[in-house]
Write a protein that holds these residues in place. Sequence first.
Motif, short mmCIF file in Angstrom:
data_model
loop_
_atom_site.label_atom_id
_atom_site.label_comp_id
_atom_site.label_asym_id
_atom_site.label_seq_id
_atom_site.Cartn_x
_atom_site.Cartn_y
_atom_site.Cartn_z
N VAL A 81 0.85 -1.18 0.00
CA VAL A 81 0.00 0.00 0.00
C VAL A 81 0.89 1.24 0.00
CG1 VAL A 81 -1.78 1.30 1.23
CG2 VAL A 81 -1.80 -1.21 1.26
N ARG A 82 0.52 2.23 -0.79
CA ARG A 82 1.22 3.50 -0.75
C ARG A 82 0.24 4.63 -1.02
NH1 ARG A 82 3.86 5.07 -6.01
NH2 ARG A 82 2.74 3.94 -7.65
N LEU A 83 0.60 5.82 -0.56
CA LEU A 83 -0.22 7.01 -0.75
C LEU A 83 0.42 7.85 -1.84
CD1 LEU A 83 -0.90 7.95 2.98
CD2 LEU A 83 -2.29 6.54 1.47
N ARG A 97 -1.47 11.67 4.74
CA ARG A 97 -1.10 10.82 5.87
C ARG A 97 -2.27 9.92 6.22
NH1 ARG A 97 2.38 7.96 9.02
NH2 ARG A 97 1.90 8.11 11.25
N GLY A 98 -1.96 8.62 6.42
CA GLY A 98 -2.98 7.68 6.85
C GLY A 98 -2.50 6.26 6.67
N LEU A 99 -3.19 5.34 7.29
CA LEU A 99 -2.82 3.93 7.19
C LEU A 99 -1.37 3.72 7.60
CD1 LEU A 99 -4.47 3.28 3.68
CD2 LEU A 99 -5.47 2.86 5.95
N GLU A 100 -0.90 4.58 8.52
CA GLU A 100 0.49 4.54 9.02
C GLU A 100 1.50 4.81 7.92
OE1 GLU A 100 1.11 0.93 11.23
OE2 GLU A 100 -0.53 1.37 12.62
N LEU A 101 1.06 5.56 6.90
CA LEU A 101 1.92 5.87 5.78
C LEU A 101 1.95 7.38 5.53
CD1 LEU A 101 0.62 3.18 3.28
CD2 LEU A 101 2.78 3.08 4.54
N TRP A 102 2.99 7.81 4.84
CA TRP A 102 3.08 9.17 4.31
C TRP A 102 3.18 9.08 2.79
CZ3 TRP A 102 2.60 13.52 7.20
CH2 TRP A 102 2.83 13.44 8.58
N GLY A 103 2.56 10.04 2.12
CA GLY A 103 2.79 10.15 0.69
C GLY A 103 4.11 10.85 0.43
N GLN A 104 4.42 11.00 -0.85
CA GLN A 104 5.70 11.59 -1.22
C GLN A 104 5.66 13.12 -1.19
OE1 GLN A 104 3.47 10.63 -3.38
NE2 GLN A 104 3.42 12.17 -5.00
N GLY A 105 4.49 13.68 -1.14
CA GLY A 105 4.34 15.13 -1.09
C GLY A 105 4.11 15.75 -2.44
N THR A 106 3.38 16.87 -2.43
CA THR A 106 3.14 17.63 -3.66
C THR A 106 3.32 19.11 -3.33
OG1 THR A 106 1.60 17.98 -5.50
CG2 THR A 106 0.62 17.74 -3.31
N GLN A 107 4.02 19.81 -4.19
CA GLN A 107 4.37 21.21 -3.93
C GLN A 107 3.21 22.13 -4.27
OE1 GLN A 107 7.43 22.67 -2.73
NE2 GLN A 107 6.13 24.50 -2.65
N VAL A 108 2.91 23.04 -3.35
CA VAL A 108 1.95 24.11 -3.59
C VAL A 108 2.69 25.43 -3.40
CG1 VAL A 108 -0.12 25.26 -2.73
CG2 VAL A 108 -0.06 22.76 -2.90
N THR A 109 2.66 26.25 -4.42
CA THR A 109 3.33 27.55 -4.36
C THR A 109 2.31 28.64 -4.66
OG1 THR A 109 5.42 26.57 -5.10
CG2 THR A 109 5.20 28.96 -5.26
N VAL A 110 2.20 29.58 -3.73
CA VAL A 110 1.25 30.68 -3.88
C VAL A 110 2.06 31.97 -3.95
CG1 VAL A 110 -0.77 31.85 -2.96
CG2 VAL A 110 -0.43 29.40 -2.53
N SER A 111 1.88 32.71 -5.02
CA SER A 111 2.62 33.95 -5.22
C SER A 111 1.70 35.16 -5.03
CB SER A 111 3.24 33.98 -6.61
OG SER A 111 2.23 33.87 -7.59
N SER A 112 2.30 36.26 -4.66
CA SER A 112 1.52 37.48 -4.40
C SER A 112 1.31 38.28 -5.67
CB SER A 112 2.24 38.34 -3.37
OG SER A 112 3.53 38.69 -3.84
#
Length: 113
Positions: free
Chosen positions: A1-3, A98-113
């Motif tokens: 299983v993976r996220l 996060r869940g099932l005792e797992l972490w995903g690899q992450g996804t970048q969110v960038t907010v500019s002014s």
Amino acid sequence: VRLVESGGGSVQAGGSLRLSCTASGSITSVFNPAVMAWYRQAPGKQREFVASITGGRVANYVDAVKGRFTISRDNSRKKIYLEMNSLEVEDTAVYYCRGLELWGQGTQVTVSS
């Protein structure tokens, strides 16, 4: 299983993004009751809780995102979502599922002014 997360990107302040996380390889009887959550980590800061959702779809949010972010889940697809509106520069971070005792690899969110 993976996220596996998706949906990150770059937007201007005030914009919106929708993140998705799929519990690949999970079985329904395990995923459906599981508490799933989103965390984020901004540059130079510790990873912090953003939102969670129980199997019964009770949601919880950090104060900074209340009224702007909505967490949801689709058990038939073993997915959770994070709808992010009225994004602020301070929301810039890598977002993790996060869940099932797992972490995903992450996804970048960038907010500019």
